[in-house]
Design a protein around this motif. Structure first.
Motif, PDB file in Angstrom:
ATOM      1  N   LYS A 127       8.466   9.436   4.489  1.00 46.32           N
ATOM      2  CA  LYS A 127       8.947   8.207   4.033  1.00 46.32           C
ATOM      3  C   LYS A 127       8.392   7.028   4.258  1.00 46.32           C
ATOM      4  O   LYS A 127       7.553   6.815   5.297  1.00 46.32           O
ATOM      5  CB  LYS A 127      10.429   8.071   4.761  1.00 46.32           C
ATOM      6  N   THR A 128       8.362   6.141   3.536  1.00 42.55           N
ATOM      7  CA  THR A 128       7.639   4.780   3.541  1.00 42.55           C
ATOM      8  C   THR A 128       8.082   3.665   2.930  1.00 42.55           C
ATOM      9  O   THR A 128       8.812   4.120   1.876  1.00 42.55           O
ATOM     10  CB  THR A 128       5.953   4.898   3.301  1.00 42.55           C
ATOM     11  N   ARG A 129       7.775   2.362   3.548  1.00 44.67           N
ATOM     12  CA  ARG A 129       8.340   1.207   2.674  1.00 44.67           C
ATOM     13  C   ARG A 129       7.407   0.560   2.394  1.00 44.67           C
ATOM     14  O   ARG A 129       7.261  -0.722   1.888  1.00 44.67           O
ATOM     15  CB  ARG A 129       9.148   0.396   3.637  1.00 44.67           C
ATOM     16  N   ILE A 130       5.955   0.938   2.413  1.00 43.65           N
ATOM     17  CA  ILE A 130       4.753   0.202   1.981  1.00 43.65           C
ATOM     18  C   ILE A 130       4.751  -0.029   0.565  1.00 43.65           C
ATOM     19  O   ILE A 130       4.829   0.923  -0.230  1.00 43.65           O
ATOM     20  CB  ILE A 130       3.358   1.174   2.592  1.00 43.65           C
ATOM     21  N   ARG A 131       4.404  -1.398   0.146  1.00 42.34           N
ATOM     22  CA  ARG A 131       3.932  -1.545  -1.076  1.00 42.34           C
ATOM     23  C   ARG A 131       2.853  -0.796  -1.803  1.00 42.34           C
ATOM     24  O   ARG A 131       1.820  -0.795  -1.043  1.00 42.34           O
ATOM     25  CB  ARG A 131       4.048  -2.959  -1.350  1.00 42.34           C
ATOM     26  N   LEU A 132       2.625  -0.364  -2.893  1.00 42.37           N
ATOM     27  CA  LEU A 132       1.926   0.201  -3.619  1.00 42.37           C
ATOM     28  C   LEU A 132       1.656  -0.367  -4.731  1.00 42.37           C
ATOM     29  O   LEU A 132       2.273  -0.597  -5.590  1.00 42.37           O
ATOM     30  CB  LEU A 132       2.200   1.882  -3.834  1.00 42.37           C
ATOM     31  N   PRO A 133       0.229  -0.364  -5.370  1.00 44.89           N
ATOM     32  CA  PRO A 133      -0.076  -0.707  -6.632  1.00 44.89           C
ATOM     33  C   PRO A 133       0.192  -0.071  -7.750  1.00 44.89           C
ATOM     34  O   PRO A 133       0.391  -0.589  -8.977  1.00 44.89           O
ATOM     35  CB  PRO A 133      -1.822  -1.288  -6.480  1.00 44.89           C
TER      36      PRO A 133
ATOM     37  N   GLY B  33      -3.406   5.830   3.511  1.00 40.54           N
ATOM     38  CA  GLY B  33      -4.628   5.158   3.996  1.00 40.54           C
ATOM     39  C   GLY B  33      -5.971   5.232   2.579  1.00 40.54           C
ATOM     40  O   GLY B  33      -6.245   4.405   2.012  1.00 40.54           O
ATOM     41  N   HIS B  34      -6.000   6.553   2.615  1.00 41.12           N
ATOM     42  CA  HIS B  34      -6.675   6.648   1.264  1.00 41.12           C
ATOM     43  C   HIS B  34      -6.419   6.329  -0.068  1.00 41.12           C
ATOM     44  O   HIS B  34      -7.108   5.900  -0.746  1.00 41.12           O
ATOM     45  CB  HIS B  34      -7.193   8.384   1.260  1.00 41.12           C
ATOM     46  N   ALA B  35      -5.130   6.384  -0.250  1.00 38.09           N
ATOM     47  CA  ALA B  35      -4.538   5.897  -1.450  1.00 38.09           C
ATOM     48  C   ALA B  35      -4.653   4.502  -1.736  1.00 38.09           C
ATOM     49  O   ALA B  35      -5.074   4.067  -2.654  1.00 38.09           O
ATOM     50  CB  ALA B  35      -3.124   6.395  -1.511  1.00 38.09           C
ATOM     51  N   LEU B  36      -4.487   3.725  -0.623  1.00 35.79           N
ATOM     52  CA  LEU B  36      -4.291   2.423  -0.621  1.00 35.79           C
ATOM     53  C   LEU B  36      -5.876   2.001  -0.726  1.00 35.79           C
ATOM     54  O   LEU B  36      -6.060   0.775  -1.561  1.00 35.79           O
ATOM     55  CB  LEU B  36      -3.622   1.658   0.611  1.00 35.79           C
ATOM     56  N   SER B  37      -6.572   2.594  -0.068  1.00 39.01           N
ATOM     57  CA  SER B  37      -8.216   2.163  -0.379  1.00 39.01           C
ATOM     58  C   SER B  37      -8.621   2.479  -1.513  1.00 39.01           C
ATOM     59  O   SER B  37      -9.296   1.528  -2.221  1.00 39.01           O
ATOM     60  CB  SER B  37      -9.085   2.898   0.825  1.00 39.01           C
ATOM     61  N   ALA B  38      -8.351   3.446  -2.155  1.00 42.51           N
ATOM     62  CA  ALA B  38      -8.872   3.688  -3.470  1.00 42.51           C
ATOM     63  C   ALA B  38      -8.243   2.894  -4.512  1.00 42.51           C
ATOM     64  O   ALA B  38      -8.859   2.561  -5.413  1.00 42.51           O
ATOM     65  CB  ALA B  38      -8.657   5.298  -3.869  1.00 42.51           C
ATOM     66  N   MET B  39      -7.082   2.752  -4.354  1.00 36.76           N
ATOM     67  CA  MET B  39      -6.365   1.864  -5.587  1.00 36.76           C
ATOM     68  C   MET B  39      -6.564   0.572  -5.544  1.00 36.76           C
ATOM     69  O   MET B  39      -6.237  -0.143  -6.385  1.00 36.76           O
ATOM     70  CB  MET B  39      -4.791   2.260  -5.487  1.00 36.76           C
TER      71      MET B  39
END
Length: 235
Positions: free
Chosen positions: A52-58, A127-133
């Motif tokens: 579960k997460t509340r982190i904003r994603l692009p 973290g990989h997802a945020l870095s790549a996106m």
């Protein structure tokens, strides 16, 4: 001329469209396991709340927990998908149980450590997802930096158990993204540095080297100033 109330609604809709839209949430799917051991891992992972997460994603991201040929966790940029393998969850569980038996740790401590380890696995892939996106490349070191930031912002209950679990697993080969004493120390330093007073146990436990601990707040601040705007949790 439109009615004033209608005009206000239209203006509100236009402003919402032009402004920053809420980030899409992750979709999480637990696939049917093929064995009793995999079912135990599925239940452990789901009950832990680690995914579960509340982190904003692009962009939208799918998270899939499933049976795999190898004990693995991975990010697929083409499909924007994070995969967590039941066999890896099972390996973490068995290793943590073995450590607990050696240390004679109680069930509550073992549960917290295991859930902390699962949180690290997920947040590292996040973290990989945020870095790549965000167009920053795709390195394990940077994924770890994002993982420390997102854990501190998103999962306060795991902030202390996570570096403890990683410290205990650092010397165990084959546990994806949790092995390596240097990586473990850096991860612990960042989490300790996020709030040294609140997370004093990280330094007291020796999970970050004593000589490095005073500089951890500065390390955390440097990472946060560089990528912190990309690792924000929704209120």
């Amino acid at each position: 001329m439109p009615h004033p109330v209608i005009a206000l609604v239209l203006l509100s809709m236009t402003t919402s469209t032009l402004g920053a839209a809420p980030a899409p949430e992750l979709s999480v799917r637990y696939e049917r396991p093929d064995s009793p051991r995999a079912e135990q891992a599925r239940k452990l992972l789901k009950d832990s709340g680690a995914l579960k997460t509340r982190i904003r994603l692009p962009k939208p991201v799918k998270v899939v927990a499933r049976d795999c040929d190898e004990a693995d966790a991975r990010w697929d940029g083409g499909k924007r998908r994070i995969t967590i393998c039941y066999s890896l969850v099972d390996k973490v569980r068995r290793t943590m149980t073995g450590i607990a038996e050696t240390e004679e740790a109680d069930a509550r401590t073992t549960k917290a450590r295991t859930e902390g380890a699962l949180a690290v696995l997920f947040h590292h892939q996040l973290g990989h997802a945020l870095s790549a996106m965000n167009g920053l490349g795709d390195s394990h070191a940077q994924a770890d930096q994002f993982a420390a930031l997102t854990l501190a912002a998103d999962a306060p209950a795991h902030v202390v158990p996570a570096p403890e679990a990683r410290h205990l697993l650092a010397g165990h080969a084959g546990i994806d993204h949790l092995s390596g004493p240097d990586e473990s120390a850096t991860f612990a330093c960042l989490l300790y540095g996020s709030d040294p007073a609140r997370h004093a146990r990280i330094a007291q436990g020796g999970w970050v080297p004593a000589e490095r601990a005073p500089a951890c707040a500065g390390e955390y601040d440097r990472v946060k100033s560089t990528i912190g705007s990309m690792a924000v949790a929704r209120p």
